[in-house]
Design an enzyme around this catalytic site. Structure first.
Site, PDB file in Angstrom:
ATOM      1  N   GLY A  46      47.396  48.730  39.001  1.00 12.16           N
ATOM      2  CA  GLY A  46      46.119  48.079  38.762  1.00 12.16           C
ATOM      3  C   GLY A  46      46.051  46.767  39.515  1.00 12.16           C
ATOM      4  O   GLY A  46      47.082  46.173  39.850  1.00 12.16           O
ATOM      5  N   GLN A  51      43.097  38.450  41.650  1.00 18.70           N
ATOM      6  CA  GLN A  51      44.447  38.530  42.228  1.00 18.70           C
ATOM      7  C   GLN A  51      44.413  38.522  43.758  1.00 18.70           C
ATOM      8  O   GLN A  51      45.432  38.284  44.390  1.00 18.70           O
ATOM      9  CB  GLN A  51      45.174  39.785  41.740  1.00 18.70           C
ATOM     10  CG  GLN A  51      45.524  39.723  40.258  1.00 18.70           C
ATOM     11  CD  GLN A  51      46.298  40.954  39.845  1.00 18.70           C
ATOM     12  OE1 GLN A  51      45.707  41.984  39.543  1.00 18.70           O
ATOM     13  NE2 GLN A  51      47.619  40.872  39.849  1.00 18.70           N
ATOM     14  N   CYS A  93      53.290  42.714  36.535  1.00 22.56           N
ATOM     15  CA  CYS A  93      52.040  42.308  37.189  1.00 22.56           C
ATOM     16  C   CYS A  93      52.356  41.945  38.628  1.00 22.56           C
ATOM     17  O   CYS A  93      53.355  41.273  38.886  1.00 22.56           O
ATOM     18  CB  CYS A  93      51.462  41.096  36.456  1.00 22.56           C
ATOM     19  SG  CYS A  93      49.951  40.457  37.188  1.00 22.56           S
ATOM     20  N   LEU A  94      51.506  42.378  39.545  1.00 24.23           N
ATOM     21  CA  LEU A  94      51.744  42.075  40.960  1.00 24.23           C
ATOM     22  C   LEU A  94      51.687  40.570  41.229  1.00 24.23           C
ATOM     23  O   LEU A  94      52.221  40.111  42.237  1.00 24.23           O
ATOM     24  CB  LEU A  94      50.723  42.812  41.839  1.00 24.23           C
ATOM     25  CG  LEU A  94      50.820  44.344  41.819  1.00 24.23           C
ATOM     26  CD1 LEU A  94      49.707  44.961  42.642  1.00 24.23           C
ATOM     27  CD2 LEU A  94      52.188  44.823  42.310  1.00 24.23           C
ATOM     28  N   GLU A 136      44.253  44.495  33.058  1.00 25.54           N
ATOM     29  CA  GLU A 136      43.375  44.108  34.175  1.00 25.54           C
ATOM     30  C   GLU A 136      42.154  43.331  33.686  1.00 25.54           C
ATOM     31  O   GLU A 136      41.718  42.380  34.333  1.00 25.54           O
ATOM     32  CB  GLU A 136      42.945  45.337  34.983  1.00 25.54           C
ATOM     33  CG  GLU A 136      44.080  46.116  35.630  1.00 25.54           C
ATOM     34  CD  GLU A 136      45.048  45.260  36.425  1.00 25.54           C
ATOM     35  OE1 GLU A 136      44.651  44.231  36.990  1.00 25.54           O
ATOM     36  OE2 GLU A 136      46.242  45.625  36.456  1.00 25.54           O
ATOM     37  N   HIS A 139      42.808  39.714  33.238  1.00 26.22           N
ATOM     38  CA  HIS A 139      42.780  38.938  34.488  1.00 26.22           C
ATOM     39  C   HIS A 139      41.395  38.348  34.754  1.00 26.22           C
ATOM     40  O   HIS A 139      41.274  37.261  35.327  1.00 26.22           O
ATOM     41  CB  HIS A 139      43.126  39.837  35.686  1.00 26.22           C
ATOM     42  CG  HIS A 139      44.591  39.960  35.960  1.00 26.22           C
ATOM     43  ND1 HIS A 139      45.385  38.891  36.308  1.00 26.22           N
ATOM     44  CD2 HIS A 139      45.409  41.052  35.976  1.00 26.22           C
ATOM     45  CE1 HIS A 139      46.633  39.316  36.513  1.00 26.22           C
ATOM     46  NE2 HIS A 139      46.680  40.622  36.312  1.00 26.22           N
TER      47      HIS A 139
HETATM   48 NI    NI Z   1      48.317  41.869  36.535  1.00 26.20          NI
END
Ligand code: NI
Length: 166
Positions: A46, A51, A93-94, A136, A139
């Protein structure tokens, strides 16, 4: 294919509240394509627009990637309508590379959102997809999973080692 730079924890933009999308134009479609490319390139399930530095209420999710058939969801202005049940598990999380922590999320959620044609849709999800939706959507309001985790962050390698032992 265009990759965008993924913002990491500490970047102020990850803490801002995103604005609703009013119309989907060429720029929006390019952003969505780039978000999907960036998510797949980073092996994520996701990605939310902030981001990649864009404060719009857009997320992409794909928890069962395969090359044959797209299983990606593109959610514009998503809102969770119902949540029930509970699941406790590790989340990453990226924007917090190499780390995981334990987070409890609802097991089942119903969300509404707009698709790329700005038509309202409903999505009912459970398990990993429900978890991804919750993560997500957070975020979009400047919330990171470490804010709601019930364990400290730990190195993701530990997770892999645990899995290999099973
Ligand atoms: Ni994330």
């Amino acid at each position: 294919m265009a990759l965008r730079q993924i913002r990491v924890d500490g970047d102020d933009i990850l803490r801002k509240k995103c604005k609703e999308v009013k119309e989907v134009n060429e720029r929006t479609l390019t952003l969505i394509e780039d978000m999907l490319d960036t998510m797949y390139d980073a092996n994520g399930v996701g990605l939310a627009a902030p981001q990649v530095g864009i404060l719009k209420r857009i997320v992409v999710i794909d928890v069962e990637y395969n090359e044959e058939e797209s299983s990606a969801y593109v959610l514009i202005n998503p809102v969770i309508l119902e949540k029930d049940g509970e699941q406790c598990g590790d989340e990453g999380c990226l924007s917090i590379p190499g780390k995981v922590a334990t987070v409890t999320r609802p097991y089942h959620v119903v969300a509404k959102y707009f698709d790329v044609n700005m038509e309202e849709q409903t999505l009912e999800a459970e398990g990993l997809l429900a978890r991804a939706i919750c993560h997500e959507l957070d975020h979009l309001d400047g919330i990171l999973y470490k804010d709601v985790a019930e364990s400290p962050l730990r190195d993701a390698e530990n997770l892999l080692e645990d899995e290999e032992e099973e």
